[in-house]
Design a protein around this motif. Structure first.
Motif, PDB file in Angstrom:
ATOM      1  N   UNK A  37       4.818  -8.704  -5.706  1.00 43.62           N
ATOM      2  CA  UNK A  37       5.735  -7.561  -5.734  1.00 43.62           C
ATOM      3  C   UNK A  37       7.192  -8.016  -5.745  1.00 43.62           C
ATOM      4  N   UNK A  38       7.528  -8.996  -4.915  1.00 41.22           N
ATOM      5  CA  UNK A  38       8.923  -9.435  -4.802  1.00 41.22           C
ATOM      6  C   UNK A  38       9.391 -10.233  -6.011  1.00 41.22           C
ATOM      7  N   UNK A  39       8.448 -10.830  -6.738  1.00 34.30           N
ATOM      8  CA  UNK A  39       8.793 -11.680  -7.878  1.00 34.30           C
ATOM      9  C   UNK A  39       8.687 -10.951  -9.220  1.00 34.30           C
ATOM     10  N   UNK A  40       8.132  -9.739  -9.210  1.00 31.90           N
ATOM     11  CA  UNK A  40       7.874  -9.026 -10.464  1.00 31.90           C
ATOM     12  C   UNK A  40       9.176  -8.574 -11.122  1.00 31.90           C
ATOM     13  N   UNK A  41       9.169  -8.528 -12.440  1.00 34.50           N
ATOM     14  CA  UNK A  41      10.278  -7.986 -13.207  1.00 34.50           C
ATOM     15  C   UNK A  41       9.812  -6.722 -13.908  1.00 34.50           C
ATOM     16  N   UNK A  42      10.614  -5.680 -13.789  1.00 40.95           N
ATOM     17  CA  UNK A  42      10.362  -4.410 -14.447  1.00 40.95           C
ATOM     18  C   UNK A  42       9.059  -3.760 -13.992  1.00 40.95           C
ATOM     19  N   UNK A  43       8.648  -4.004 -12.747  1.00 43.19           N
ATOM     20  CA  UNK A  43       7.451  -3.338 -12.228  1.00 43.19           C
ATOM     21  C   UNK A  43       7.852  -2.006 -11.619  1.00 43.19           C
ATOM     22  N   UNK A  44       7.222  -0.934 -12.105  1.00 47.76           N
ATOM     23  CA  UNK A  44       7.514   0.397 -11.579  1.00 47.76           C
ATOM     24  C   UNK A  44       6.706   0.669 -10.317  1.00 47.76           C
ATOM     25  N   UNK A  45       5.400   0.544 -10.418  1.00 47.88           N
ATOM     26  CA  UNK A  45       4.503   0.868  -9.304  1.00 47.88           C
ATOM     27  C   UNK A  45       3.613  -0.324  -8.974  1.00 47.88           C
ATOM     28  N   UNK A  46       3.323  -0.493  -7.683  1.00 48.01           N
ATOM     29  CA  UNK A  46       2.233  -1.383  -7.254  1.00 48.01           C
ATOM     30  C   UNK A  46       1.211  -0.526  -6.523  1.00 48.01           C
ATOM     31  N   UNK A  47      -0.067  -0.843  -6.747  1.00 44.08           N
ATOM     32  CA  UNK A  47      -1.172  -0.134  -6.089  1.00 44.08           C
ATOM     33  C   UNK A  47      -2.086  -1.178  -5.458  1.00 44.08           C
ATOM     34  N   UNK A  48      -2.274  -1.064  -4.151  1.00 43.15           N
ATOM     35  CA  UNK A  48      -3.090  -2.025  -3.411  1.00 43.15           C
ATOM     36  C   UNK A  48      -4.360  -1.331  -2.950  1.00 43.15           C
ATOM     37  N   UNK A  49      -5.494  -1.929  -3.293  1.00 43.81           N
ATOM     38  CA  UNK A  49      -6.778  -1.400  -2.838  1.00 43.81           C
ATOM     39  C   UNK A  49      -6.795  -1.418  -1.311  1.00 43.81           C
ATOM     40  N   UNK A  50      -6.967  -0.262  -0.720  1.00 42.97           N
ATOM     41  CA  UNK A  50      -6.789  -0.126   0.724  1.00 42.97           C
ATOM     42  C   UNK A  50      -8.079  -0.439   1.468  1.00 42.97           C
ATOM     43  N   UNK A  51      -7.969  -1.384   2.419  1.00 40.65           N
ATOM     44  CA  UNK A  51      -9.057  -1.691   3.339  1.00 40.65           C
ATOM     45  C   UNK A  51      -8.481  -1.629   4.745  1.00 40.65           C
ATOM     46  N   UNK A  52      -9.340  -1.841   5.737  1.00 35.66           N
ATOM     47  CA  UNK A  52      -8.901  -1.682   7.132  1.00 35.66           C
ATOM     48  C   UNK A  52      -7.692  -2.549   7.444  1.00 35.66           C
ATOM     49  N   UNK A  53      -7.737  -3.819   7.008  1.00 39.67           N
ATOM     50  CA  UNK A  53      -6.644  -4.726   7.333  1.00 39.67           C
ATOM     51  C   UNK A  53      -5.394  -4.432   6.517  1.00 39.67           C
ATOM     52  N   UNK A  54      -5.576  -3.888   5.311  1.00 37.29           N
ATOM     53  CA  UNK A  54      -4.426  -3.632   4.463  1.00 37.29           C
ATOM     54  C   UNK A  54      -3.604  -2.472   4.993  1.00 37.29           C
ATOM     55  N   UNK A  55      -4.216  -1.600   5.803  1.00 44.43           N
ATOM     56  CA  UNK A  55      -3.463  -0.522   6.438  1.00 44.43           C
ATOM     57  C   UNK A  55      -2.277  -1.086   7.210  1.00 44.43           C
TER      58      UNK A  55
END
Length: 675
Positions: free
Chosen positions: A470-488
């Motif tokens: 995410x921090x290194x991306x260029x021209x990224x509009x949206x990021x979507x992360x598959x949500x699991x217990x730890x990702x919360x």
């Protein structure tokens, strides 16, 4: 007698150290070394161990002498107590705090100890390991045994708290802070027992900046720092120590940003400290010392703490942006370390690799042991193989998980049908703020073997990769992360995005973040503000304002309106442009004033191109000099009205196109030139 009472209390508080006692017993009964050298940081239990050695030697009928380096004259003379070992082959001499005799270590090694008769035993204890000349000398190879003293094991730490009568309800936070460090355990235990006997509820200090780690009260912090760290040579050395405590690992180049003249000197000093260890990534202090130094600086100098953190945070963020692909995970782990709420980075437990062809079978097996996502794994590894990363256990090399960072510039019906999460991401993006020209969205997918799906250390490593992307991306509009217990944890602790869900035969959830509304730099600043927030504010005290994400048509209309309002600051303040990336990157300025400056500069820039000078003149007369009517503006320019209108329209289009280019690509992007 008081002495017996003190001895009994010390006996109750002595736990563990079976290996060290075994080595001492072997030497005591003539089967081992003649000199035993015990070393370890302050408060680790060296003096307690020497007292136990003295007791064991006395029980064996051996004459025992104990001397303290702090009490001895700093000269190469033999103390009366120490001299006994030179006359008696049964004698046992115990020398504590030998670091205070450091100037005379050579004399001790080369002049005094060689005179000790065979059969006598000398134990030397100090904070620092023996000089390398001890171990490099073949003569000492069999006569010397070096014992580094470490923290108590978990069960031994529990036993120590048992011996102190610590109430059950306060043990977990105390152990989380002190680990197995004996002095920290005993200091915290004394406070807990005293409060319990007085009928007071034990209220530990909470470090509100990074999770809810417990810290002792400030008077205990000061006492422990005196014992564990002691005096430091200068303010520069103190600052280096504070930096070392704040970051995961310290290198000389990291110190150079704060201490450009002294970096080399203080780094060499740090690496010699008994409570500082080294790894392949740099230096790091003992956990207890780290926590104490952090708590002390935050309490003693909050402003100084904030300045230090901001400087280091900026440097570590830049490392994330410039790191090679193989170093991204470690760089993100270092960046996020001050924001931890549990332990140290877990990359030592799991390592990341790129996926090779021979790993695909393992990937599909891991996916098959999950749910309906097995087909998705097979689809994406064929479609975007470069997006995949493999995670292995460091100790066994066993593959345990795979992740994929899937990038999309436009929807594809086959992809939408193949993966419900990708379909959901596109649906959410189009319904919220759609992608603009040249932008993309990314979806993070994860497949893990069943035993590892709820393993926080593994999920930490995968999250570091995701955050790095995410921090290194260029021209990224949206990021979507598959949500699991730890990702919360990413959403709650790092403030990354909102949850969008889809119900059906299988429930899916995605963590969505619009990087145009909260760009990486704003997200990083928000992260720092959370750490530095005052206790009353809590973890969510600092919230960065979201930027507006305009379509090209909306943006163009807003620029046209702002040009007409250029001479009215209060009208510019209401413009949606004041909440766009254009203005956010002009930090420190009033948004309305910044917008006015930006528009005037955009008009002025047209003069640089000879083909646009006529457009500049039309815009300048109309918007900068404020002609009352367009007819009067044409008259001032000496142009037919239709020619003036054509020049004005073309100039506005140039300004809109140039500013739109900078909105998409940033204010540091090369200037827009129409063709």
């Amino acid at each position: 007698m008081l002495g017996w009472r003190l001895h009994a209390a010390r006996e109750r508080a002595f736990v563990g150290r079976e290996e060290e006692l075994a080595v001492f017993h072997t030497a005591l009964y003539g089967g081992g070394c003649s000199v035993l050298y015990v070393h370890g940081p302050g408060g680790i239990g060296k003096s307690a161990l020497l007292r136990r050695f003295a007791h064991e030697a006395a029980m064996a009928g051996r004459p025992v002498s104990m001397v303290d380096g702090r009490m001895m004259e700093p000269s190469p003379t033999v103390d009366a107590e120490a001299e006994r070992v030179l006359r008696d082959a049964d004698a046992v001499l115990l020398i504590d705090n030998v670091e205070h005799l450091q100037r005379w270590e050579g004399w001790l090694r080369d002049r005094f100890l060689p005179r000790v008769p065979i059969g006598a035993l000398v134990v030397v204890a100090g904070r620092n390991p023996p000089d390398m000349r001890w171990q490099a000398d073949p003569g000492w190879a069999e006569a010397l045994e070096v014992l580094p003293l470490r923290d108590l094991r978990a069960a031994e730490a529990q036993a120590l708290l048992d011996s102190c009568g610590v109430p059950a309800e306060v043990r977990e936070p105390l152990l989380a802070f002190a680990g197995g460090h004996p002095l920290a355990l005993l200091s915290g235990a004394a406070v807990a027992v005293k409060d319990d006997r007085a009928g007071r509820r034990w209220m530990p200090h909470q470090d509100s900046g990074a999770g809810s780690r417990w810290m002792p009260r400030q008077d205990v912090v000061a006492t422990l720092l005196d014992q564990l760290v002691g005096e430091v040579p200068s303010a520069a050395h103190r600052h280096a120590l504070e930096i070392c405590a704040h970051v995961y690992t310290t290198t000389e180049d990291l110190l150079r940003a704060a201490l450009p003249q002294e970096a080399g000197t203080v780094f060499r000093w740090l690496r010699r400290l008994p409570f500082v260890e080294s790894s392949s990534r740099g230096l790091f202090p003992h956990d207890v010392v780290r926590e104490l130094l952090e708590a002390d600086l935050r309490w003693r100098d909050p402003a100084g703490y904030a300045v230090m953190h901001d400087r280091l945070h900026a440097q570590l963020a830049e490392r994330v942006r410039t790191a090679g692909e193989v170093d991204v995970v470690g760089a993100v782990a270092a960046l996020l370390y001050p924001h931890r709420d549990h332990g140290a980075p877990a990359e030592v437990l799991f390592q990341e690799e790129t996926v090779r062809k021979e790993d695909v079978g393992t990937l599909l097996q891991a996916a098959a042991e999950g749910a309906a996502s097995a087909g998705c794994a097979a689809f994406w590894v064929e479609r975007q193989p470069e997006a995949f990363r493999l995670y292995r256990r460091t100790d066994t090399g066993q593959p345990v998980a795979f992740s994929a960072w899937l990038r999309f510039a436009e929807p594809d019906e086959q992809e939408l049908t193949a993966d419900p999460l990708v379909a959901m991401a596109w649906k959410h993006a189009r319904a919220t703020t759609p992608l603009r020209a040249g932008e993309h969205l990314a979806v993070s997918r994860l497949w893990a073997l069943p035993p590892y799906r709820a393993t926080a250390p593994l999920m930490d490593v995968i999250q570091w990769r995701v955050i790095g992307n995410c921090l290194r991306a260029e021209r990224m509009a949206w990021s979507y992360i598959e949500l699991q217990a730890c990702v919360e944890h990413v959403r709650l602790h790092f403030g990354m995005g909102d949850i969008c869900e889809q119900a059906g035969d299988e429930a899916y959830a995605l963590l969505a973040h619009d990087w145009r509304a909260v760009p990486p730099q704003a997200w990083l600043e928000q992260l720092s503000q959370r750490l530095l927030a005052a206790p009353a504010g809590g973890p969510g005290a600092a919230t960065a304002a979201r930027l507006v994400v305009l379509s090209e048509a909306e943006f163009t209309e807003a620029v046209r309106t702002a040009l007409r309002q250029l001479r009215r600051l209060e009208a510019l303040a209401a413009s949606p442009l004041t909440r766009t990336r254009l203005i956010a990157e002009r930090a420190g300025q009033d948004p309305a004033a910044a917008l006015g400056d930006l528009l005037r500069q955009a008009i002025d820039d047209l003069r640089a191109d000879p083909r646009s000078v006529k457009f500049h003149r039309a815009l300048s007369v109309t918007f900068l000099r404020g002609a009352p009517t367009q007819e009067l503006a044409a008259e001032r320019l000496g142009l037919p009205f239709t020619t003036y209108r054509r020049h004005l329209r073309a100039g506005i289009e140039r300004v809109c196109a140039g500013l739109w280019h900078r909105e998409l690509y940033g204010t540091t992007a090369r200037a827009y030139r129409s063709t």
